[in-house]
Design a protein around this motif. Structure first.
Motif, PDB file in Angstrom:
ATOM      1  N   GLY A   1     -83.768 134.892   9.916  1.00 57.71           N
ATOM      2  CA  GLY A   1     -84.337 133.717  10.575  1.00 57.71           C
ATOM      3  C   GLY A   1     -83.704 133.326  11.886  1.00 57.71           C
ATOM      4  N   THR A   2     -83.012 134.242  12.549  1.00 57.71           N
ATOM      5  CA  THR A   2     -82.333 133.886  13.798  1.00 57.71           C
ATOM      6  C   THR A   2     -83.182 134.124  15.036  1.00 57.71           C
ATOM      7  OG1 THR A   2     -81.304 136.081  13.978  1.00 57.71           O
ATOM      8  CG2 THR A   2     -80.068 134.364  12.795  1.00 57.71           C
ATOM      9  N   LYS A   3     -84.249 134.896  14.913  1.00 57.13           N
ATOM     10  CA  LYS A   3     -85.079 135.204  16.082  1.00 57.13           C
ATOM     11  C   LYS A   3     -86.462 135.646  15.630  1.00 57.13           C
ATOM     12  CE  LYS A   3     -83.262 139.940  16.283  1.00 57.13           C
ATOM     13  NZ  LYS A   3     -82.575 140.952  17.124  1.00 57.13           N
ATOM     14  N   GLY A   4     -87.334 135.882  16.602  1.00 59.39           N
ATOM     15  CA  GLY A   4     -88.661 136.408  16.310  1.00 59.39           C
ATOM     16  C   GLY A   4     -89.464 135.536  15.367  1.00 59.39           C
ATOM     17  N   ILE A   5     -90.224 136.171  14.481  1.00 56.91           N
ATOM     18  CA  ILE A   5     -91.051 135.433  13.534  1.00 56.91           C
ATOM     19  C   ILE A   5     -90.182 134.562  12.641  1.00 56.91           C
ATOM     20  CG2 ILE A   5     -92.501 135.719  11.486  1.00 56.91           C
ATOM     21  CD1 ILE A   5     -93.848 138.074  12.902  1.00 56.91           C
ATOM     22  N   GLY A   6     -89.063 135.102  12.177  1.00 54.56           N
ATOM     23  CA  GLY A   6     -88.176 134.324  11.322  1.00 54.56           C
ATOM     24  C   GLY A   6     -87.649 133.082  12.007  1.00 54.56           C
ATOM     25  N   GLY A   7     -87.313 133.207  13.288  1.00 52.20           N
ATOM     26  CA  GLY A   7     -86.853 132.046  14.039  1.00 52.20           C
ATOM     27  C   GLY A   7     -87.920 130.980  14.148  1.00 52.20           C
ATOM     28  N   GLY A   8     -89.157 131.398  14.361  1.00 53.94           N
ATOM     29  CA  GLY A   8     -90.259 130.442  14.435  1.00 53.94           C
ATOM     30  C   GLY A   8     -90.491 129.742  13.114  1.00 53.94           C
ATOM     31  N   ILE A   9     -90.370 130.479  12.013  1.00 56.17           N
ATOM     32  CA  ILE A   9     -90.533 129.880  10.687  1.00 56.17           C
ATOM     33  C   ILE A   9     -89.423 128.873  10.422  1.00 56.17           C
ATOM     34  CG2 ILE A   9     -90.513 130.369   8.214  1.00 56.17           C
ATOM     35  CD1 ILE A   9     -91.703 133.145   8.932  1.00 56.17           C
TER      36      ILE A   9
ATOM     37  N   GLY B   1     -79.579 122.645  14.545  1.00 55.72           N
ATOM     38  CA  GLY B   1     -80.162 122.113  13.330  1.00 55.72           C
ATOM     39  C   GLY B   1     -80.267 123.095  12.184  1.00 55.72           C
ATOM     40  N   LEU B   2     -79.801 124.325  12.374  1.00 52.23           N
ATOM     41  CA  LEU B   2     -79.902 125.336  11.333  1.00 52.23           C
ATOM     42  C   LEU B   2     -78.512 125.742  10.847  1.00 52.23           C
ATOM     43  CD1 LEU B   2     -82.576 127.718  12.929  1.00 52.23           C
ATOM     44  CD2 LEU B   2     -82.976 125.791  11.383  1.00 52.23           C
ATOM     45  N   ARG B   3     -78.405 126.046   9.576  1.00 55.30           N
ATOM     46  CA  ARG B   3     -77.171 126.587   8.999  1.00 55.30           C
ATOM     47  C   ARG B   3     -77.288 128.104   8.963  1.00 55.30           C
ATOM     48  NH1 ARG B   3     -76.539 127.423   3.138  1.00 55.30           N
ATOM     49  NH2 ARG B   3     -74.372 128.025   2.684  1.00 55.30           N
ATOM     50  N   PHE B   4     -76.272 128.778   9.485  1.00 56.52           N
ATOM     51  CA  PHE B   4     -76.293 130.237   9.527  1.00 56.52           C
ATOM     52  C   PHE B   4     -75.290 130.816   8.533  1.00 56.52           C
ATOM     53  CE2 PHE B   4     -74.384 134.209  11.038  1.00 56.52           C
ATOM     54  CZ  PHE B   4     -75.510 135.034  11.033  1.00 56.52           C
ATOM     55  N   VAL B   5     -75.732 131.841   7.792  1.00 59.62           N
ATOM     56  CA  VAL B   5     -74.853 132.593   6.897  1.00 59.62           C
ATOM     57  C   VAL B   5     -75.010 134.072   7.245  1.00 59.62           C
ATOM     58  CG1 VAL B   5     -74.333 133.247   4.521  1.00 59.62           C
ATOM     59  CG2 VAL B   5     -75.062 130.909   5.037  1.00 59.62           C
ATOM     60  N   ARG B   6     -73.903 134.710   7.497  1.00 58.69           N
ATOM     61  CA  ARG B   6     -73.957 136.141   7.787  1.00 58.69           C
ATOM     62  C   ARG B   6     -74.119 136.915   6.483  1.00 58.69           C
ATOM     63  NH1 ARG B   6     -69.905 139.452  11.834  1.00 58.69           N
ATOM     64  NH2 ARG B   6     -70.956 141.476  11.661  1.00 58.69           N
TER      65      ARG B   6
ATOM     66  N   ALA C   1     -76.978 135.238  19.005  1.00 56.56           N
ATOM     67  CA  ALA C   1     -76.438 135.285  20.363  1.00 56.56           C
ATOM     68  C   ALA C   1     -76.193 133.899  20.934  1.00 56.56           C
ATOM     69  CB  ALA C   1     -77.387 136.063  21.267  1.00 56.56           C
ATOM     70  N   ALA C   2     -76.942 132.911  20.447  1.00 58.25           N
ATOM     71  CA  ALA C   2     -76.806 131.536  20.929  1.00 58.25           C
ATOM     72  C   ALA C   2     -76.835 130.591  19.731  1.00 58.25           C
ATOM     73  CB  ALA C   2     -77.953 131.205  21.898  1.00 58.25           C
ATOM     74  N   PRO C   3     -76.306 129.379  19.886  1.00 54.90           N
ATOM     75  CA  PRO C   3     -76.343 128.420  18.783  1.00 54.90           C
ATOM     76  C   PRO C   3     -77.771 128.165  18.311  1.00 54.90           C
ATOM     77  CG  PRO C   3     -74.904 127.656  20.548  1.00 54.90           C
ATOM     78  CD  PRO C   3     -75.630 128.846  21.090  1.00 54.90           C
ATOM     79  N   LEU C   4     -77.897 127.842  17.014  1.00 59.12           N
ATOM     80  CA  LEU C   4     -79.201 127.553  16.410  1.00 59.12           C
ATOM     81  C   LEU C   4     -79.221 126.070  16.031  1.00 59.12           C
ATOM     82  CD1 LEU C   4     -79.389 130.678  14.072  1.00 59.12           C
ATOM     83  CD2 LEU C   4     -80.481 130.402  16.311  1.00 59.12           C
TER      84      LEU C   4
ATOM     85  N   ARG D   1     -87.534 123.186   9.883  1.00 60.48           N
ATOM     86  CA  ARG D   1     -86.581 122.180  10.348  1.00 60.48           C
ATOM     87  C   ARG D   1     -87.315 120.981  10.938  1.00 60.48           C
ATOM     88  NH1 ARG D   1     -84.130 124.004  15.520  1.00 60.48           N
ATOM     89  NH2 ARG D   1     -86.018 122.983  16.250  1.00 60.48           N
ATOM     90  N   GLU D   2     -88.328 121.251  11.762  1.00 56.82           N
ATOM     91  CA  GLU D   2     -89.098 120.162  12.377  1.00 56.82           C
ATOM     92  C   GLU D   2     -89.863 119.352  11.350  1.00 56.82           C
ATOM     93  OE1 GLU D   2     -91.380 122.304  15.244  1.00 56.82           O
ATOM     94  OE2 GLU D   2     -89.638 122.688  16.548  1.00 56.82           O
ATOM     95  N   ALA D   3     -90.118 119.956  10.165  1.00 56.54           N
ATOM     96  CA  ALA D   3     -90.798 119.230   9.089  1.00 56.54           C
ATOM     97  C   ALA D   3     -89.808 118.482   8.200  1.00 56.54           C
ATOM     98  CB  ALA D   3     -91.621 120.203   8.241  1.00 56.54           C
TER      99      ALA D   3
END
Length: 245
Positions: free
Chosen positions: A17-25, A50-55, A45-48, A30-32
């Motif tokens: 979910g960091t980019k592309g279709i996943g990023g849009g989803i 409002g999102l929590r990131f797990v590698r 590559a850049a901060p996200l 988040r906006e909902a």
């Protein structure tokens, strides 16, 4: 008419979910109002905002265990991580094809299996991101197409096995405009919209809209929602038109 969704208080996981279709989803949830976690093999590559990131590499069971164990509650899982380079079967290594199948089929199975107890407790939903390549011949990406066909079937199986506690549906995505589109479409994506009745490729926002609907509480399960702009116009149509002219 504008359709809005309220996911306030809901926990959502979007793999890849960091980019592309996943990023849009991820952005759409988040906006909902949802609390959204995204995962990927590499740091973004850049901060996200409002999102929590797990590698995590969702092909690796230990990574999946670590990822899901970080949740106390989970309402929605969007199995988006996937994709493939343009890789004709002849001359391509067996390992590459195996990795493509692991990413596009085995990984969603592992994530869904591990997330099931939390989803069942919340009366939640799984959304698989499928592909038109799994519903028609996919020359140049045969392993990918076969894996996506398997993913579509997996979703139907899980929908039956887990009903009525967890709903499982698939968004079948057609030609899509993302930063990785060129590599998937054999090195080019210019003019691809001409092959689609809607006149353009799908955007991440188009796919996200379908995910928001399928993840919301409701009756629909075991469904495949095509987000493909009406499909792809067969090559014979162009040939026939040329003959007539």
């Amino acid at each position: 008419m504008t359709v809005t969704y309220d996911y306030t208080g809901k926990a959502v996981l979007v793999t890849g979910g960091t980019k592309g279709i996943g990023g849009g989803i991820a952005r759409a949830f988040r906006e909902a109002g949802a609390e959204v976690t995204v995962c990927a093999r590499r740091e973004p590559a850049a901060p996200l905002p409002g999102l929590r990131f797990v590698r995590a590499d969702v092909r690796v069971p230990d990574d999946v265990e670590r990822l899901i164990s970080g949740f106390d509650r989970l309402d929605v899982v969007v199995n988006n991580a996937g994709g493939s380079p343009y890789a004709p079967l002849e001359g391509t290594s067996p390992r590459l094809h195996a990795r493509v199948i692991e990413l596009n089929l085995t990984a969603p199975l592992l994530v869904s299996q591990r997330a099931y107890p939390l989803l069942a407790a919340a009366g939640g939903a799984v959304v698989m991101i499928g592909s038109a390549g799994g519903a028609r011949p996919s020359p140049g990406t045969s392993a990918y197409g076969a894996a996506k066909a398997g993913l579509h079937h997996l979703a139907r199986c899980l929908a039956a096995e887990w009903a009525p506690r967890v709903r499982v549906n698939t968004v079948v995505v057609g030609l899509a405009a993302t930063e990785n589109a060129s590599s998937h479409y054999g090195g080019r994506d210019d003019g691809m919209g001409a092959a689609i009745p809607a006149g353009r490729m799908a955007t991440p926002a188009d796919v996200a809209a379908a995910c928001l609907w399928l993840a919301a509480p409701g009756y629909v399960t075991g469904a495949e929602v095509r987000v493909d702009g009406g499909g792809e116009i067969p090559a014979w149509r162009h040939l026939a038109s040329s003959d007539v002219s």
